[in-house]
Design a protein around this motif. Sequence first.
Motif, PDB file in Angstrom:
ATOM      1  N   PHE A 125      38.963  32.649  48.988  1.00  0.00           N
ATOM      2  CA  PHE A 125      38.908  32.579  47.522  1.00  0.00           C
ATOM      3  C   PHE A 125      38.686  31.140  47.041  1.00  0.00           C
TER       4      PHE A 125
ATOM      5  N   SER B 293      32.283  35.876  40.428  1.00  0.00           N
ATOM      6  CA  SER B 293      33.101  35.266  39.381  1.00  0.00           C
ATOM      7  C   SER B 293      32.768  35.861  38.020  1.00  0.00           C
TER       8      SER B 293
ATOM      9  N   LYS C  53      38.391  33.921  42.336  1.00  0.00           N
ATOM     10  CA  LYS C  53      39.849  34.088  42.289  1.00  0.00           C
ATOM     11  C   LYS C  53      40.194  35.534  42.635  1.00  0.00           C
TER      12      LYS C  53
ATOM     13  N   ASP D 200      36.824  38.115  49.819  1.00  0.00           N
ATOM     14  CA  ASP D 200      36.389  37.340  48.651  1.00  0.00           C
ATOM     15  C   ASP D 200      34.873  37.224  48.575  1.00  0.00           C
TER      16      ASP D 200
END
Length: 497
Positions: free
Chosen positions: A363, A315, A367, A310
Motif C-alpha cells: 500500500f 486511488s 491506501k 494493493d
Amino acid sequence: MFVRQSLRSSVISGASRRVSSRWFSSAVSADLPDDVVPEKQLPSKTIEEDDFEKNLRPSDVVKELDRHIVGQADAKRAVAIAMRNRWRRRQLPEELRTEVTPRNVLMIGPTGCGKTEVARRMAALGGAPFLKVEATKFTEVGYHGRDVDQIIRDLMDVSMALTKKKQTEMLRGQAKELVEDRILDLLTGPKKEGSRGRDSFRDMYRQNLLDDHEVEVDVPEGGAGADRNNVFAAGDNSNPNIQAMTDFLSRMGNGQGKKVPKERKKMPISEAKEVILEMELDKLLENIDIKKLAITAVEESGIVFIDEIDKICSSRDVMSRSADASAEGVQRDLLPLIEGTTINTKYGNVKTDYILFVASGAFHAVKPSDMLPELQGRLPIRVELNGLTEDDLYKILTEPVANLVRQQVELIKTEGVTLEFTDESIREMARLAALLNKTVENIGARRLHTVIERIMEDLSFEAAEQEKGACLKVEKELVQERLTDAMTTSDMSKYIL
C-alpha cells in the motif's frame, strides 16, 4: 508350481485386504465431527494430531515464529490467534459451529518486512492445506486469463497431495506387514500353520539377509492405462468439466472388470520391497475416500494467502483508472469467494465459508480505504507491520535458525574451508543495507541478499581452490571495500532520468 503359489498368495492377500477394508471404515469416519464418531473409533494418529493442535497455544506459535522471523509481534499474535480459533471452532456444538466464521486478516507493511514469511510459517506449523497466490495473476470473469475460482481448485490440488501423504504414512506400517507376507509367499509358498521354514525365512528377512536374493514380481505396466484413457491430455487441465470427464473415462477403463496390464519382472528382494510396498499402499488407499477427506480439510482448515492485493486497487484521489482494466473486477470476484460460496472443482463442490483468507500488501501508492468497501469489511483484522531498522537487519543476519550468515558459512564448509564473519563486519552489512534502503529503494530484508552476495562474490569463486582446512575471515574493511561501488552508484542514481 510358481503359478499355484502366486494364486494362493493372491487369495491370501485378498483376504488381508478384506480385513483391512473393515479396519479402514473407521479411518474414513475419523475426520467426521467428534459429536458423530465416538473417540474410541478414531485412529491413534488422528488423536495425536488433535492433541498436537490442542497443545499448540498462541504463545507456542509466536515462539516458533520467532525462530525464523525477526520482530513483527503484532502480525505473529494475529495469526496465532487465528490458528487457535480454528481449533476452538471444531470443539463447539454442531448448531453453533456453523455460525462461527473465520476472521480474515489484512497485513499492511512495506515490501520485505516479513508478511509472506509469517503466513508461510504459520501454515507449515499447522499442517493445513495452504496456498499462496498473487492477486495480480487473476483477471475479471470475461477477460482472458485466470479467474479467482482457480484459487480454490489449486488449493484442492494441494489438499489432495497432503491428504494422500498423511494417509500413506498412517497405512505404511500395515502395508509393510503385507509386503513381508507376500515376499515370504514367493519364497516358501502359501502360509501354513506351524511352518518352521517360513519362520526361519521371516527372521532372515527382518535381518535383511535375503536382500540379494532375486524373486519374480508382477508389476503394472508403466502408465499405459492412464495415458490411454486421458484423451484430453492436451486440453485445459484447469477446467473441472474436462477433468471430470477424464476421471470418468479412467474409471470406465480400469474399474469395469478391465484388468490393468501387468508384466513380470525379476528383481532382488531389496528392490521388490519398495515395488510391492507401493502396490499394497495403492490397494489400501482404494478403501479410503481421499477426495472426501481432502475436501473436508480444505473447508475446515484451508488457508489462502493473497499477496500484492494493493496492486489491484486504484486511488480514489486521482481521477484515473488502473492500468489493468479488470483490477477492480478482480476485487468484485473476490467478494463471494471470501464471504462464502461453492466452487466446482474436479474433486467435487467445495464450500469456502470457513476457509481462512490472509491478504497482504505494501500500500505505497494506494491506501487500504481504496479497496472496495465490501472487501474491506470481509478483511476485519488489520495488522500493520513495521519497516526494518538497522538493528532489525542485524538480528536477521544473526538470530534466525537459518540466517544468511550461517548459510554462507555452511556452503563454504562443503569445500573444506572455514568461513568466519566478525561481529563488526555483520553490523557493517546491516548498516549499509539500511542505508541502501533509504537512498535507493526500500526493499526490506531482501537488500541483505544483495549485500552479502557482493561480499561473497570473490570468496565463493576462490573457495574451491583453497587448501583443505584453510580459514577465510570477513572483516569490516572487506565489507566497505566490496560495497563502495554500490554506494557510489546509489548516490548518482537519484539524478539520472
